[in-house]
Motif scaffolding. Sequence first.
Motif, mmCIF file in Angstrom:
data_model
loop_
_atom_site.group_PDB
_atom_site.id
_atom_site.type_symbol
_atom_site.label_atom_id
_atom_site.label_comp_id
_atom_site.label_asym_id
_atom_site.label_seq_id
_atom_site.Cartn_x
_atom_site.Cartn_y
_atom_site.Cartn_z
ATOM 1 N N MET A 242 0.817 -1.201 0.000
ATOM 2 C CA MET A 242 0.000 0.000 0.000
ATOM 3 C C MET A 242 0.857 1.260 0.000
ATOM 4 O O MET A 242 0.512 2.254 -0.646
ATOM 5 C CB MET A 242 -0.936 -0.011 1.214
ATOM 6 N N ILE A 243 1.984 1.239 0.700
ATOM 7 C CA ILE A 243 2.893 2.385 0.686
ATOM 8 C C ILE A 243 3.417 2.623 -0.723
ATOM 9 O O ILE A 243 3.456 3.752 -1.220
ATOM 10 C CB ILE A 243 4.052 2.166 1.680
ATOM 11 N N GLU A 244 3.808 1.539 -1.390
ATOM 12 C CA GLU A 244 4.301 1.663 -2.766
ATOM 13 C C GLU A 244 3.207 2.199 -3.686
ATOM 14 O O GLU A 244 3.462 3.047 -4.558
ATOM 15 C CB GLU A 244 4.780 0.315 -3.278
ATOM 16 N N LEU A 245 1.987 1.738 -3.487
ATOM 17 C CA LEU A 245 0.883 2.131 -4.361
ATOM 18 C C LEU A 245 0.585 3.622 -4.251
ATOM 19 O O LEU A 245 0.499 4.323 -5.266
ATOM 20 C CB LEU A 245 -0.359 1.312 -4.015
ATOM 21 N N VAL A 246 0.430 4.143 -3.026
ATOM 22 C CA VAL A 246 0.099 5.562 -2.884
ATOM 23 C C VAL A 246 1.273 6.448 -3.278
ATOM 24 O O VAL A 246 1.082 7.564 -3.785
ATOM 25 C CB VAL A 246 -0.361 5.889 -1.444
ATOM 26 N N ASN A 247 2.505 5.945 -3.094
ATOM 27 C CA ASN A 247 3.668 6.739 -3.481
ATOM 28 C C ASN A 247 3.844 6.834 -4.989
ATOM 29 O O ASN A 247 4.640 7.646 -5.471
ATOM 30 C CB ASN A 247 4.938 6.177 -2.836
ATOM 31 N N LYS A 248 3.105 6.016 -5.749
ATOM 32 C CA LYS A 248 3.147 6.151 -7.204
ATOM 33 C C LYS A 248 2.664 7.534 -7.626
ATOM 34 O O LYS A 248 3.038 8.038 -8.684
ATOM 35 C CB LYS A 248 2.296 5.056 -7.864
ATOM 36 N N ILE A 249 1.801 8.133 -6.796
ATOM 37 C CA ILE A 249 1.362 9.511 -7.051
ATOM 38 C C ILE A 249 2.225 10.499 -6.287
ATOM 39 O O ILE A 249 2.749 11.464 -6.847
ATOM 40 C CB ILE A 249 -0.120 9.691 -6.673
ATOM 41 N N PHE A 250 2.398 10.268 -4.981
ATOM 42 C CA PHE A 250 3.103 11.244 -4.147
ATOM 43 C C PHE A 250 4.543 11.471 -4.590
ATOM 44 O O PHE A 250 5.051 12.594 -4.515
ATOM 45 C CB PHE A 250 3.088 10.802 -2.682
ATOM 46 N N LEU A 251 5.232 10.421 -5.052
ATOM 47 C CA LEU A 251 6.638 10.570 -5.431
ATOM 48 C C LEU A 251 6.815 10.995 -6.882
ATOM 49 O O LEU A 251 7.937 11.170 -7.339
ATOM 50 C CB LEU A 251 7.384 9.259 -5.179
ATOM 51 N N ARG A 252 5.732 11.167 -7.609
ATOM 52 C CA ARG A 252 5.826 11.627 -8.992
ATOM 53 C C ARG A 252 5.373 13.070 -9.160
ATOM 54 O O ARG A 252 5.707 13.708 -10.148
ATOM 55 C CB ARG A 252 4.995 10.717 -9.900
ATOM 56 N N VAL A 253 4.578 13.563 -8.226
ATOM 57 C CA VAL A 253 4.059 14.931 -8.314
ATOM 58 C C VAL A 253 4.673 15.765 -7.194
ATOM 59 O O VAL A 253 4.498 15.436 -6.015
ATOM 60 C CB VAL A 253 2.525 14.944 -8.203
ATOM 61 N N PRO A 254 5.377 16.844 -7.490
ATOM 62 C CA PRO A 254 5.994 17.672 -6.443
ATOM 63 C C PRO A 254 4.947 18.157 -5.442
ATOM 64 O O PRO A 254 3.788 18.407 -5.792
ATOM 65 C CB PRO A 254 6.603 18.840 -7.220
ATOM 66 N N TYR A 255 5.371 18.307 -4.205
ATOM 67 C CA TYR A 255 4.474 18.726 -3.123
ATOM 68 C C TYR A 255 3.857 20.084 -3.423
ATOM 69 O O TYR A 255 2.700 20.342 -3.072
ATOM 70 C CB TYR A 255 5.273 18.769 -1.818
ATOM 71 N N ARG A 256 4.603 20.960 -4.092
ATOM 72 C CA ARG A 256 4.109 22.302 -4.428
ATOM 73 C C ARG A 256 2.919 22.241 -5.375
ATOM 74 O O ARG A 256 2.127 23.201 -5.445
ATOM 75 C CB ARG A 256 5.230 23.138 -5.063
ATOM 76 N N ARG A 257 2.787 21.121 -6.093
ATOM 77 C CA ARG A 257 1.656 20.955 -7.018
ATOM 78 C C ARG A 257 0.570 20.059 -6.424
ATOM 79 O O ARG A 257 -0.606 20.257 -6.677
ATOM 80 C CB ARG A 257 2.143 20.349 -8.342
ATOM 81 N N LEU A 258 0.979 19.071 -5.655
ATOM 82 C CA LEU A 258 0.032 18.125 -5.076
ATOM 83 C C LEU A 258 -0.804 18.762 -3.979
ATOM 84 O O LEU A 258 -2.027 18.654 -3.964
ATOM 85 C CB LEU A 258 0.781 16.912 -4.516
ATOM 86 N N LEU A 259 -0.135 19.467 -3.058
ATOM 87 C CA LEU A 259 -0.823 20.193 -1.973
ATOM 88 C C LEU A 259 -0.167 21.572 -1.843
ATOM 89 O O LEU A 259 0.622 21.826 -0.943
ATOM 90 C CB LEU A 259 -0.707 19.437 -0.638
#
Length: 264
Positions: A242-259
């Motif tokens: 599950m950590i790997e799955l959610v990080n597929k988004i979090f680790l591909r989109v910079p924090y400045r754009r994600l939140l």
Amino acid sequence: MKLFLLLGALCVAGTMAAPQKEEVAEMVVDPEVELPAFMEICYRDSPDLSNCIKNSIQRMLPEMHTGIESLGFPSLDPFLSKSTYVDYKRNQMAASMHVKNAKTYGMRKAQILDVRATATDKFMNLAVDVRFPEIVMEGYFKGEGRFNSIKLASKGYFNNTMTDVTTTWKMSGHVKERDGEQYLEIEDFDMSPEVGNMKIYATGLFPDPELNQIALEFVNQYWPMFYKEMLPGTRQVWEPVMIELVNKIFLRVPYRRLLPKEQQ
């Protein structure tokens, strides 16, 4: 013993079947990758953050049956799992189960009941209450077990239908810098799914069809006992998945754009 083997595999499949592992280093990351229109932008310092994330996830789920190609996010409905291993040991009992080519259906019909989120420039904590009206899984299994000096083995096909599945996804992570950008990396994930009802079908528990049917009737009558017994020990299997799955988004989109920050 064979019943414990099968239920152990279904406990893992019921929470989330495990995909093949993907190393973060192999990601092809484009910080300015185009985000899908259904991904709502939420501001980390907004008092409406929790409700915004709730609405965003609910909008995303129906679209996730095809995955998000630009982010390398896999299809969630069906969710495919080539191989999952489950090991169980307690006192004189030891069992292992290998589940192959499993498919899980019903993820996109999930209902997001509530979200509690806290986000700063350095970290995020997130709790998501979710309900699945129905989850259906099918695949193939091969298991071995031992009780004292007695050894057993079984293999076959299984189909499992669970209704009214509720749980809380609890996750947390910290913001880390990579290649001049800041990304939120989820480090912890926890959940304890509760199942309203479960119906299991399987072949190969026993060579004799009549004995196999008796075993299934027993499992379908007493599944809550087996499920409660086996579920806690499966976290070591599904947490890294599950950590790997959610990080597929979090680790591909910079924090400045994600939140992003609301004033930006």
